[in-house]
Design a protein around this motif. Structure first.
Motif, PDB file in Angstrom:
ATOM      1  N   CYS A  96     -35.881   6.878 -86.314  1.00  0.00           N
ATOM      2  CA  CYS A  96     -35.569   5.460 -86.515  1.00  0.00           C
ATOM      3  C   CYS A  96     -36.814   4.596 -86.319  1.00  0.00           C
ATOM      4  CB  CYS A  96     -34.472   5.043 -85.536  1.00  0.00           C
ATOM      5  SG  CYS A  96     -33.956   3.349 -85.732  1.00  0.00           S
ATOM      6  N   THR A 100     -38.739   2.413 -89.223  1.00  0.00           N
ATOM      7  CA  THR A 100     -39.002   0.972 -89.127  1.00  0.00           C
ATOM      8  C   THR A 100     -40.494   0.694 -89.339  1.00  0.00           C
ATOM      9  OG1 THR A 100     -37.250   0.964 -87.478  1.00  0.00           O
ATOM     10  CG2 THR A 100     -38.518  -1.054 -87.712  1.00  0.00           C
ATOM     11  N   PHE A 102     -42.529   2.431 -91.044  1.00  0.00           N
ATOM     12  CA  PHE A 102     -42.865   2.607 -92.456  1.00  0.00           C
ATOM     13  C   PHE A 102     -42.475   1.377 -93.263  1.00  0.00           C
ATOM     14  CE2 PHE A 102     -41.584   3.391 -96.786  1.00  0.00           C
ATOM     15  CZ  PHE A 102     -42.813   3.748 -97.316  1.00  0.00           C
ATOM     16  N   LEU A 103     -41.235   0.921 -93.042  1.00  0.00           N
ATOM     17  CA  LEU A 103     -40.757  -0.188 -93.870  1.00  0.00           C
ATOM     18  C   LEU A 103     -41.581  -1.446 -93.630  1.00  0.00           C
ATOM     19  CD1 LEU A 103     -36.912   0.408 -93.705  1.00  0.00           C
ATOM     20  CD2 LEU A 103     -38.409   0.718 -95.669  1.00  0.00           C
ATOM     21  N   PHE A 104     -42.088  -1.622 -92.417  1.00  0.00           N
ATOM     22  CA  PHE A 104     -42.871  -2.826 -92.157  1.00  0.00           C
ATOM     23  C   PHE A 104     -44.328  -2.679 -92.587  1.00  0.00           C
ATOM     24  CE2 PHE A 104     -39.208  -4.126 -89.668  1.00  0.00           C
ATOM     25  CZ  PHE A 104     -39.137  -5.467 -90.004  1.00  0.00           C
ATOM     26  N   SER A 105     -44.863  -1.448 -92.519  1.00  0.00           N
ATOM     27  CA  SER A 105     -46.299  -1.311 -92.820  1.00  0.00           C
ATOM     28  C   SER A 105     -46.561  -0.717 -94.198  1.00  0.00           C
ATOM     29  CB  SER A 105     -46.966  -0.421 -91.766  1.00  0.00           C
ATOM     30  OG  SER A 105     -46.576   0.933 -91.993  1.00  0.00           O
ATOM     31  N   GLY A 106     -45.610   0.085 -94.707  1.00  0.00           N
ATOM     32  CA  GLY A 106     -45.841   0.738 -95.988  1.00  0.00           C
ATOM     33  C   GLY A 106     -46.841   1.885 -95.929  1.00  0.00           C
ATOM     34  N   TRP A 179     -36.086   4.674 -99.251  1.00  0.00           N
ATOM     35  CA  TRP A 179     -34.667   4.940 -99.016  1.00  0.00           C
ATOM     36  C   TRP A 179     -34.436   5.964 -97.913  1.00  0.00           C
ATOM     37  CZ3 TRP A 179     -31.567   1.307 -99.973  1.00  0.00           C
ATOM     38  CH2 TRP A 179     -31.853   0.403-101.000  1.00  0.00           C
ATOM     39  N   VAL A 182     -34.546   3.663 -94.872  1.00  0.00           N
ATOM     40  CA  VAL A 182     -33.327   2.854 -94.734  1.00  0.00           C
ATOM     41  C   VAL A 182     -32.177   3.744 -94.264  1.00  0.00           C
ATOM     42  CG1 VAL A 182     -31.618   1.491 -95.976  1.00  0.00           C
ATOM     43  CG2 VAL A 182     -34.041   1.139 -96.432  1.00  0.00           C
ATOM     44  N   ILE A 185     -32.477   4.679 -90.545  1.00  0.00           N
ATOM     45  CA  ILE A 185     -32.104   3.613 -89.602  1.00  0.00           C
ATOM     46  C   ILE A 185     -30.582   3.533 -89.500  1.00  0.00           C
ATOM     47  CG2 ILE A 185     -32.150   1.120 -89.191  1.00  0.00           C
ATOM     48  CD1 ILE A 185     -34.933   1.097 -90.485  1.00  0.00           C
ATOM     49  N   LEU A 186     -29.907   3.637 -90.652  1.00  0.00           N
ATOM     50  CA  LEU A 186     -28.438   3.573 -90.624  1.00  0.00           C
ATOM     51  C   LEU A 186     -27.854   4.795 -89.902  1.00  0.00           C
ATOM     52  CD1 LEU A 186     -27.704   2.198 -94.196  1.00  0.00           C
ATOM     53  CD2 LEU A 186     -27.569   0.980 -92.018  1.00  0.00           C
TER      54      LEU A 186
END
Lengths: 262, 149
Positions: A96, A100, A102-106, A179, A182, A185-186
């Motif tokens: 998780c 997170t 990854f999604l914020f930094s790419g 994905w 995402v 996290i879910l």
């Protein structure tokens, strides 16, 4: 013995300990990634330490630690079952966290760590379920029952298997990474529900033990094995992240050929 | 919207949905209707409605209540939740850890004679793990069940 569900049990102590372990490893992971951690094979030292500790720890668990009062020799599976449970949850916590990040930094290395922790976590949760069933038959009397703890653990395992399946279906590298994160996290929701299931609902599974409810020599062996499992898990995760990075490099489309003059 | 902000939005969305789901589950009373087992007190309080329906109840095996007849494979004991004591009758040997004072989850039906006829007995062990005390022989405890009969 708890007869009813207990919602308001103090959890500050477990949370503080958990936060400390998570914090130390997270700092290590960030520092490692920042320094280009995939370039050097430092993790073998950790893996060897884990291997040595697991051999010594299982010897202690199987031979030198005392038998359990009610369960006798069967109780010794505790030293595999409980560390697998702790490490399953810890590993998914990192799935998780890395998702997170990854999604914020790419940054792609976080994606490799998401895949690695999710996959190692699934393996640990299979070990958790298998040892749980072997533990349950001689103690409770059944391998499986439709109990909140057992069902939520299975949901947790299947959720992360689902995330990995989804990952396998997506070809585009960016979409796949997004994905997977995402989904991870879910899926972590199911991990938190699993942890609290024995407090929120009535279950045949006992609530979390603590050093207050476990005799000192057993606490020591449990902690020893937990660290052994932790070091082995770190080794597997780093190896798996390395593999993930290499696969991605291999799958990357080749650079466009130079314009060939007619 | 570019890729980076789309990803951040997805992250926030996933964290909110996940966090919301956990928060809701911790607050909701969903579990109150979906119980894995009842206490004997709750079952008896249901009166007629509690009879002849298959349910699970949980309590501690009452002291000096176990009556095991190996020839007939008949097991009788009482369970206690601190308020209510209920007589249990079932067939077949219980799991090895069965003993007086231990928690059990019993599945079966409450008859009109206030005897609970079980078809399944599970042991609920608590979260204590202790070495045997002086003179105890772990693993042998269950044998006393057969000997005591």
């Amino acid at each position: 013995m708890e007869l009813m569900r207990i919602k308001d049990l103090p959890i500050t102590a477990d949370l503080a300990g958990f936060a400390a372990v998570v914090g130390v490893i997270a700092l290590g992971a960030v520092a490692w990634v920042a320094r280009g951690g995939l370039t050097r094979r430092w993790e073998h030292l950790v893996g060897l330490l884990g291997l040595w500790m697991v051999i010594v720890g299982q010897y202690m668990g199987l031979v030198s630690s005392p038998r359990e009062r009610m369960m006798g020799e069967v109780g010794r599976i505790l030293y595999v079952h409980v560390p697998s449970a702790w490490l399953t949850m810890l590993t998914f916590t990192f799935t998780c966290a890395f998702a997170t990040f990854f999604l914020f930094s790419g940054k792609r290395h976080w994606d490799h760590l998401v895949e690695a922790t999710a996959e190692v976590g699934v393996v640990l949760s299979i070990l958790l379920q298998a040892t749980g069933m072997l533990f349950a038959k001689p103690t409770w009397g059944v391998f499986w029952d439709w109990d909140p703890r057992l069902v939520s653990t299975t949901v947790m395992m299947l959720s992360f298997m689902g995330v990995l399946t989804l990952r396998g279906l997506l070809d585009d590298v960016d979409r796949r990474a997004t994905w997977t994160s995402v989904g991870s996290i879910l899926a972590t929701t199911s991990m938190i529900v699993t942890y609290f299931s024995v407090r929120w609902w009535r279950s045949i599974h006992q609530m979390q033990s603590s050093p207050d409810t476990v005799a000192d020599p057993m606490v020591f062996v449990l902690r020893w094995n937990a660290f052994a499992f932790l070091f082995l898990t770190v080794w597997f995760v780093v190896q798996r992240a390395r593999l993930s990075a290499r696969r991605e490099a291999l799958d990357a489309p080749p650079a466009l050929p130079e314009e060939v003059p007619a | 919207m570019n890729d980076a902000s789309r990803r951040r939005l997805l992250a926030l969305g996933a964290l909110l949905i996940g966090g919301g789901a956990v928060g809701w589950m911790s607050m909701s009373t969903m579990g109150d209707d979906l119980v894995y087992y009842m206490s004997p007190t709750e079952l008896v309080a249901k009166g007629e409605a509690g009879r002849d329906a298959t349910v699970r109840i949980m309590g501690l095996v009452a002291a000096d209540s176990v009556d095991w007849r190996p020839q007939e494979q008949l097991l009788r004991f009482r369970i206690d939740d601190g308020q209510t004591t209920l007589a249990i009758e079932g067939r077949g040997a219980p799991p090895q850890m069965f003993r007086e004072g231990i928690g059990v989850v019993v599945e079966g039906r409450l008859g009109s004679d206030q005897v609970f006829r079980s078809h399944d007995v599970l042991i609920k062990h608590d979260n204590e793990y202790q070495p045997p005390q002086e003179g105890e022989h772990p693993g042998d405890i269950y044998k006393t069940l057969a000997e005591g009969s």
